[in-house]
Write an enzyme that holds these catalytic residues in place. Structure first.
Site, PDB file in Angstrom:
ATOM      1  N   HIS A  25     -36.616 -42.849 -65.376  1.00 34.10           N
ATOM      2  CA  HIS A  25     -36.540 -42.306 -66.740  1.00 34.10           C
ATOM      3  C   HIS A  25     -35.884 -43.278 -67.711  1.00 34.10           C
ATOM      4  CE1 HIS A  25     -36.856 -37.988 -64.930  1.00 34.10           C
ATOM      5  NE2 HIS A  25     -38.023 -38.597 -64.999  1.00 34.10           N
ATOM      6  N   VAL A  43     -30.163 -41.698 -66.279  1.00 28.80           N
ATOM      7  CA  VAL A  43     -30.243 -42.766 -67.282  1.00 28.80           C
ATOM      8  C   VAL A  43     -28.852 -43.302 -67.633  1.00 28.80           C
ATOM      9  CG1 VAL A  43     -32.401 -41.925 -68.315  1.00 28.80           C
ATOM     10  CG2 VAL A  43     -30.211 -41.113 -69.221  1.00 28.80           C
ATOM     11  N   ASP A  44     -27.818 -42.826 -66.926  1.00 29.47           N
ATOM     12  CA  ASP A  44     -26.448 -43.162 -67.326  1.00 29.47           C
ATOM     13  C   ASP A  44     -25.976 -44.548 -66.896  1.00 29.47           C
ATOM     14  OD1 ASP A  44     -25.693 -42.736 -64.540  1.00 29.47           O
ATOM     15  OD2 ASP A  44     -25.771 -40.595 -64.989  1.00 29.47           O
ATOM     16  N   GLN A  70     -33.377 -40.761 -61.210  1.00 33.77           N
ATOM     17  CA  GLN A  70     -33.861 -40.097 -62.426  1.00 33.77           C
ATOM     18  C   GLN A  70     -32.798 -40.189 -63.521  1.00 33.77           C
ATOM     19  OE1 GLN A  70     -34.402 -36.608 -59.686  1.00 33.77           O
ATOM     20  NE2 GLN A  70     -35.965 -36.076 -61.165  1.00 33.77           N
ATOM     21  N   CYS A 118     -37.822 -59.284 -84.850  1.00 31.56           N
ATOM     22  CA  CYS A 118     -38.659 -58.838 -85.971  1.00 31.56           C
ATOM     23  C   CYS A 118     -37.895 -58.004 -87.001  1.00 31.56           C
ATOM     24  CB  CYS A 118     -39.870 -58.066 -85.448  1.00 31.56           C
ATOM     25  SG  CYS A 118     -39.466 -56.418 -84.845  1.00 31.56           S
ATOM     26  N   GLY A 137     -28.642 -34.869 -54.916  1.00 29.74           N
ATOM     27  CA  GLY A 137     -28.332 -34.253 -56.208  1.00 29.74           C
ATOM     28  C   GLY A 137     -29.503 -34.108 -57.150  1.00 29.74           C
ATOM     29  N   CYS A 172     -37.556 -52.793 -78.593  1.00 29.52           N
ATOM     30  CA  CYS A 172     -37.964 -52.755 -79.991  1.00 29.52           C
ATOM     31  C   CYS A 172     -39.044 -51.698 -80.172  1.00 29.52           C
ATOM     32  CB  CYS A 172     -38.476 -54.121 -80.425  1.00 29.52           C
ATOM     33  SG  CYS A 172     -38.938 -54.164 -82.169  1.00 29.52           S
ATOM     34  N   ASN A 189     -27.203 -31.771 -51.258  1.00 27.08           N
ATOM     35  CA  ASN A 189     -27.169 -30.986 -52.490  1.00 27.08           C
ATOM     36  C   ASN A 189     -26.188 -29.833 -52.329  1.00 27.08           C
ATOM     37  OD1 ASN A 189     -28.062 -29.510 -54.949  1.00 27.08           O
ATOM     38  ND2 ASN A 189     -29.775 -30.928 -54.859  1.00 27.08           N
ATOM     39  N   ARG A 245     -23.420 -39.923 -76.617  1.00 33.19           N
ATOM     40  CA  ARG A 245     -23.625 -39.878 -75.158  1.00 33.19           C
ATOM     41  C   ARG A 245     -23.059 -41.117 -74.486  1.00 33.19           C
ATOM     42  NH1 ARG A 245     -29.725 -38.314 -73.666  1.00 33.19           N
ATOM     43  NH2 ARG A 245     -28.871 -38.525 -71.578  1.00 33.19           N
TER      44      ARG A 245
END
Ligand SMILES: [Zn+2]
Length: 243
Positions: free
Chosen positions: A120, A104-105, A102, A150, A187, A128, A213, A71
């Protein structure tokens, strides 16, 4: 597109004191980012609903990271479009106070927006799976990234199916919604909660809603202006009409 409607919507934007924007998959689609739903909802033979879960990551982190690497590779070849760029200009002019997305790109940030709340998460952000470490990728992942603190597996800092939204971000979102006196919704089909209710919070306080839209949505009957068409054309047209 009715020019009078466009003009009236531009006037609302010009006259607003605290404009916020809410964006969804539609704005990314115009940059050719797959939505990973419907016909795009398969990768190899896997259903994405079964990859974007905490249990999938525990079971097979390599597979989940291969999907994200793929992705990220696709997204890195896409560019922000004129709608993203218009929102950057509005922020720079002090007109747009907050951008709630919304998506995530990461395209809003890549375009240059800084006041972005990603409900989102962000596909390029890392956290982590064990400690509090947070980091960031600047190119697609390769293998499973390890935590520098860690040594455990890092995961994409996105909200997976079955997970709650980030409390700190949601608290900022609601603070912004309380301040807003106008909202432009771009959109998004306004189907996914809680985002679907965001514009209505502004509306309840008397703020007008402008919807951009290509089709009518569940929200359309409640908005003050429905601007039908591509965000990449309508936002620059609104920008030209601002006073
Ligand atoms: Zn760690």
């Amino acid at each position: 597109m009715n020019v009078d409607t466009l003009r009236e919507a531009a006037l609302v934007i010009s006259n607003s004191e605290y404009l916020i924007a809410l964006t969804g998959a539609g704005i990314s689609k115009e940059s050719n980012i797959p939505t990973f739903r419907g016909e795009d909802g398969l990768w190899r033979t896997y259903d994405v609903m079964e990859l974007a879960t905490p249990s999938a990551f525990v079971r097979n982190p390599t597979l989940v990271w291969e999907w994200y690497e793929w992705r990220q590779g696709l997204i890195s070849k896409c560019d922000p479009n004129p709608a993203h760029n218009t929102l950057v200009r509005w922020e720079e002019r002090g007109l747009l106070k907050t951008l709630i997305t919304q998506n995530v790109d990461g395209l809003h940030r890549r375009a240059g927006s800084t006041k972005v709340l990603e409900v989102h998460g962000d596909l390029w952000a890392l956290k982590c799976s064990f400690c509090d470490y947070q980091g960031r990728l600047n190119k697609p992942a390769s293998g499973i990234p390890a935590c520098p603190l860690c040594g455990k597996h890092l995961r994409p800092d996105v909200v997976w199916f079955g997970e709650s939204l980030d409390r700190a971000i949601m608290s900022q979102v609601y603070t912004e919604l309380e301040k807003a006196d106008a909202c432009i919704v771009i959109g998004t089909s306004a189907l996914v909660q809680p985002s679907a209710s965001f514009p209505l919070i502004v509306k309840q306080r008397g703020g007008p809603i402008i919807e951009v839209n290509i089709e009518k949505t569940m929200l359309t009957s409640a908005v003050d202006f429905h601007l039908s068409g591509k965000a990449g054309e309508i936002l620059p047209a609104l920008d030209e009409l601002l006073t």
